[in-house]
Motif scaffolding. Structure first.
Motif, PDB file in Angstrom:
ATOM      1  N   SER A  49      42.133  34.335  41.160  1.00 41.18           N
ATOM      2  CA  SER A  49      41.374  35.524  40.769  1.00 41.18           C
ATOM      3  C   SER A  49      42.330  36.599  40.278  1.00 41.18           C
ATOM      4  O   SER A  49      42.787  36.570  39.140  1.00 41.18           O
ATOM      5  CB  SER A  49      40.509  36.010  41.933  1.00 41.18           C
ATOM      6  OG  SER A  49      41.297  36.232  43.091  1.00 41.18           O
ATOM      7  N   ASP A  50      42.691  37.543  41.128  1.00 45.78           N
ATOM      8  CA  ASP A  50      43.573  38.635  40.720  1.00 45.78           C
ATOM      9  C   ASP A  50      45.017  38.162  40.670  1.00 45.78           C
ATOM     10  O   ASP A  50      45.445  37.322  41.470  1.00 45.78           O
ATOM     11  CB  ASP A  50      43.449  39.794  41.709  1.00 45.78           C
ATOM     12  CG  ASP A  50      42.007  40.231  41.870  1.00 45.78           C
ATOM     13  OD1 ASP A  50      41.478  40.843  40.935  1.00 45.78           O
ATOM     14  OD2 ASP A  50      41.418  39.925  42.921  1.00 45.78           O
ATOM     15  N   TYR A  63      49.349  39.455  39.510  1.00 46.04           N
ATOM     16  CA  TYR A  63      50.280  40.554  39.251  1.00 46.04           C
ATOM     17  C   TYR A  63      51.639  39.941  38.926  1.00 46.04           C
ATOM     18  O   TYR A  63      52.081  39.011  39.597  1.00 46.04           O
ATOM     19  CB  TYR A  63      50.373  41.443  40.494  1.00 46.04           C
ATOM     20  CG  TYR A  63      51.253  42.660  40.358  1.00 46.04           C
ATOM     21  CD1 TYR A  63      50.862  43.740  39.577  1.00 46.04           C
ATOM     22  CD2 TYR A  63      52.464  42.742  41.038  1.00 46.04           C
ATOM     23  CE1 TYR A  63      51.665  44.875  39.472  1.00 46.04           C
ATOM     24  CE2 TYR A  63      53.264  43.867  40.946  1.00 46.04           C
ATOM     25  CZ  TYR A  63      52.853  44.932  40.157  1.00 46.04           C
ATOM     26  OH  TYR A  63      53.646  46.052  40.060  1.00 46.04           O
ATOM     27  N   TYR A  66      49.452  35.819  42.749  1.00 48.13           N
ATOM     28  CA  TYR A  66      48.018  35.715  42.477  1.00 48.13           C
ATOM     29  C   TYR A  66      47.272  35.367  43.763  1.00 48.13           C
ATOM     30  O   TYR A  66      47.857  34.908  44.747  1.00 48.13           O
ATOM     31  CB  TYR A  66      47.736  34.686  41.381  1.00 48.13           C
ATOM     32  CG  TYR A  66      48.069  33.254  41.729  1.00 48.13           C
ATOM     33  CD1 TYR A  66      47.146  32.435  42.374  1.00 48.13           C
ATOM     34  CD2 TYR A  66      49.308  32.706  41.379  1.00 48.13           C
ATOM     35  CE1 TYR A  66      47.435  31.119  42.672  1.00 48.13           C
ATOM     36  CE2 TYR A  66      49.608  31.389  41.682  1.00 48.13           C
ATOM     37  CZ  TYR A  66      48.665  30.594  42.323  1.00 48.13           C
ATOM     38  OH  TYR A  66      48.968  29.292  42.632  1.00 48.13           O
ATOM     39  N   ALA A  88      37.028  40.450  48.763  1.00 45.07           N
ATOM     40  CA  ALA A  88      37.245  41.617  47.910  1.00 45.07           C
ATOM     41  C   ALA A  88      36.888  41.294  46.462  1.00 45.07           C
ATOM     42  O   ALA A  88      37.261  40.254  45.926  1.00 45.07           O
ATOM     43  CB  ALA A  88      38.700  42.058  47.989  1.00 45.07           C
ATOM     44  N   ASN A  89      36.137  42.214  45.819  1.00 44.72           N
ATOM     45  CA  ASN A  89      35.736  42.004  44.429  1.00 44.72           C
ATOM     46  C   ASN A  89      36.902  42.186  43.470  1.00 44.72           C
ATOM     47  O   ASN A  89      36.999  41.511  42.456  1.00 44.72           O
ATOM     48  CB  ASN A  89      34.606  42.974  44.058  1.00 44.72           C
ATOM     49  CG  ASN A  89      33.331  42.664  44.812  1.00 44.72           C
ATOM     50  OD1 ASN A  89      33.038  41.505  45.079  1.00 44.72           O
ATOM     51  ND2 ASN A  89      32.581  43.693  45.168  1.00 44.72           N
ATOM     52  N   LYS A  90      37.778  43.119  43.771  1.00 41.21           N
ATOM     53  CA  LYS A  90      38.892  43.427  42.888  1.00 41.21           C
ATOM     54  C   LYS A  90      40.071  43.873  43.720  1.00 41.21           C
ATOM     55  O   LYS A  90      39.930  44.729  44.589  1.00 41.21           O
ATOM     56  CB  LYS A  90      38.492  44.524  41.897  1.00 41.21           C
ATOM     57  CG  LYS A  90      39.636  45.087  41.062  1.00 41.21           C
ATOM     58  CD  LYS A  90      40.232  44.045  40.135  1.00 41.21           C
ATOM     59  CE  LYS A  90      41.350  44.639  39.301  1.00 41.21           C
ATOM     60  NZ  LYS A  90      42.023  43.612  38.480  1.00 41.21           N
ATOM     61  N   ARG A  91      41.243  43.302  43.451  1.00 39.11           N
ATOM     62  CA  ARG A  91      42.449  43.703  44.164  1.00 39.11           C
ATOM     63  C   ARG A  91      43.371  44.467  43.233  1.00 39.11           C
ATOM     64  O   ARG A  91      43.400  44.238  42.036  1.00 39.11           O
ATOM     65  CB  ARG A  91      43.157  42.485  44.745  1.00 39.11           C
ATOM     66  CG  ARG A  91      42.478  41.963  46.006  1.00 39.11           C
ATOM     67  CD  ARG A  91      43.277  40.837  46.627  1.00 39.11           C
ATOM     68  NE  ARG A  91      42.751  40.519  47.944  1.00 39.11           N
ATOM     69  CZ  ARG A  91      41.749  39.677  48.168  1.00 39.11           C
ATOM     70  NH1 ARG A  91      41.158  39.080  47.152  1.00 39.11           N
ATOM     71  NH2 ARG A  91      41.324  39.446  49.398  1.00 39.11           N
ATOM     72  N   TYR A  92      44.150  45.367  43.854  1.00 40.15           N
ATOM     73  CA  TYR A  92      45.094  46.197  43.118  1.00 40.15           C
ATOM     74  C   TYR A  92      46.474  46.002  43.735  1.00 40.15           C
ATOM     75  O   TYR A  92      46.634  46.050  44.953  1.00 40.15           O
ATOM     76  CB  TYR A  92      44.673  47.669  43.177  1.00 40.15           C
ATOM     77  CG  TYR A  92      43.279  47.902  42.632  1.00 40.15           C
ATOM     78  CD1 TYR A  92      43.065  48.139  41.283  1.00 40.15           C
ATOM     79  CD2 TYR A  92      42.174  47.859  43.476  1.00 40.15           C
ATOM     80  CE1 TYR A  92      41.793  48.345  40.781  1.00 40.15           C
ATOM     81  CE2 TYR A  92      40.896  48.054  42.987  1.00 40.15           C
ATOM     82  CZ  TYR A  92      40.716  48.298  41.639  1.00 40.15           C
ATOM     83  OH  TYR A  92      39.442  48.487  41.139  1.00 40.15           O
ATOM     84  N   LYS A 122      41.545  52.442  45.402  1.00 45.21           N
ATOM     85  CA  LYS A 122      41.374  51.713  44.150  1.00 45.21           C
ATOM     86  C   LYS A 122      42.377  52.245  43.131  1.00 45.21           C
ATOM     87  O   LYS A 122      42.895  53.341  43.273  1.00 45.21           O
ATOM     88  CB  LYS A 122      39.952  51.890  43.604  1.00 45.21           C
ATOM     89  CG  LYS A 122      38.859  51.367  44.502  1.00 45.21           C
ATOM     90  CD  LYS A 122      37.544  51.230  43.743  1.00 45.21           C
ATOM     91  CE  LYS A 122      37.091  52.527  43.110  1.00 45.21           C
ATOM     92  NZ  LYS A 122      35.801  52.378  42.406  1.00 45.21           N
ATOM     93  N   THR A 181      37.445  55.793  36.691  1.00 42.72           N
ATOM     94  CA  THR A 181      37.398  54.496  36.019  1.00 42.72           C
ATOM     95  C   THR A 181      38.760  53.829  35.914  1.00 42.72           C
ATOM     96  O   THR A 181      38.856  52.664  35.547  1.00 42.72           O
ATOM     97  CB  THR A 181      36.821  54.652  34.601  1.00 42.72           C
ATOM     98  OG1 THR A 181      37.624  55.597  33.873  1.00 42.72           O
ATOM     99  CG2 THR A 181      35.387  55.155  34.660  1.00 42.72           C
ATOM    100  N   GLY A 182      39.839  54.553  36.219  1.00 44.92           N
ATOM    101  CA  GLY A 182      41.165  53.961  36.139  1.00 44.92           C
ATOM    102  C   GLY A 182      42.234  54.985  36.431  1.00 44.92           C
ATOM    103  O   GLY A 182      41.968  56.189  36.535  1.00 44.92           O
TER     104      GLY A 182
END
Length: 250
Positions: A29-30, A32, A40, A61-65, A182, A232-233
């Motif tokens: 998924s995510d 780096y 990953y 988790a839907n999205k990782r940072y 986030k 948003t970012g």
């Protein structure tokens, strides 16, 4: 050229056949990339160059940072870290629940009043460090956030007269917490990110502490933004942290 396939520019300016491609993982998924290594996430674990190195806390988790501060790869929202140099890992947060007393102590070997937390049954040095901002809850009159000045296995020292004398057998929780950020990134040796409608930055060089407010330049940072819409970012642009909403830039 638009409809060509299986060609490569690796021998530029000449065209050549591309190298054979292999599928190593279908559930990635995510990811780096840092210092020529790829990190990953697959099936709830963090991989480095196709080797599992860490089981993640937030399995769904839907999205990782990912961010790197010093030698620490920070993974959000799991609130975990991987030390790239030492190859160790752990949680950014810490918590112990135990009976304790709030009493007189010392500071730099000098007797002080009402600045000590004494505990039994736990080793505080396994969870906390000098300089951590910890939160006390469950005591009533001594609940709050304080900065550890000196740390021992069974006691912590703080500034003088921050506590009221108290001794209890009821469980008291001592914790170091981190917001579920986030859009995290490193800028000027701090970890930055967004939680709800607020901008956060860690203490200087210390992604473990987001509640450290000592009145000095190395403190944590927090700023609530009251404009409408969600962030948003975010990104580090030069030496400046920049945050985006749909119609605004901070």
């Amino acid at each position: 050229f638009v409809f060509m396939s299986n060609f490569s520019a690796r021998r530029f300016p000449a065209l050549c056949q591309r190298q054979i491609k292999y599928t190593l993982n279908r559930t990635c998924s995510d990811f780096y990339i840092y210092n020529d290594a790829i990190y990953y996430v697959s099936s709830g674990s963090l991989y480095k160059d196709n080797k599992a190195i860490l089981t993640l806390a937030a399995i769904t988790a839907n999205k990782r940072y990912f961010s790197v501060v010093g030698n620490l790869l920070i993974i959000m929202p799991d609130k975990q870290y991987y030390d790239i140099k030492k190859k160790t890992y752990g949680s950014l947060e810490a918590s112990v629940t135990t009976a304790c007393s709030f009493d007189n102590g010392t500071r730099f070997g000098v007797a002080c009043d009402n600045n000590c937390i004494k505990v039994t049954g736990v080793d505080l040095t396994e969870n906390f460090r000098e300089g951590d901002a910890i939160t006390v809850s469950g005591s009533g009159q001594n609940d709050g956030t304080y900065i550890i000045r000196e740390l021992y296995q069974d006691k912590m020292m703080f500034d003088e007269n921050v506590f009221t004398f108290e001794e209890t057998s009821d469980p008291i929780t001592i914790s170091r917490t981190v917001p579920a950020l986030k859009f995290t990134f490193e800028c000027n040796n701090r970890l930055w990110g967004i939680y709800n409608n607020a901008i956060y930055a860690s203490a200087l060089g210390d992604p473990f502490n987001f509640n450290k407010f000592d009145g000095i330049s190395t403190d944590s940072y927090y700023k609530e933004v009251f404009s409408s819409g969600e962030f948003t970012g975010a990104v580090s642009y030069g030496n400046t942290p920049v945050f985006f909403k749909e119609t605004m830039i901070y």
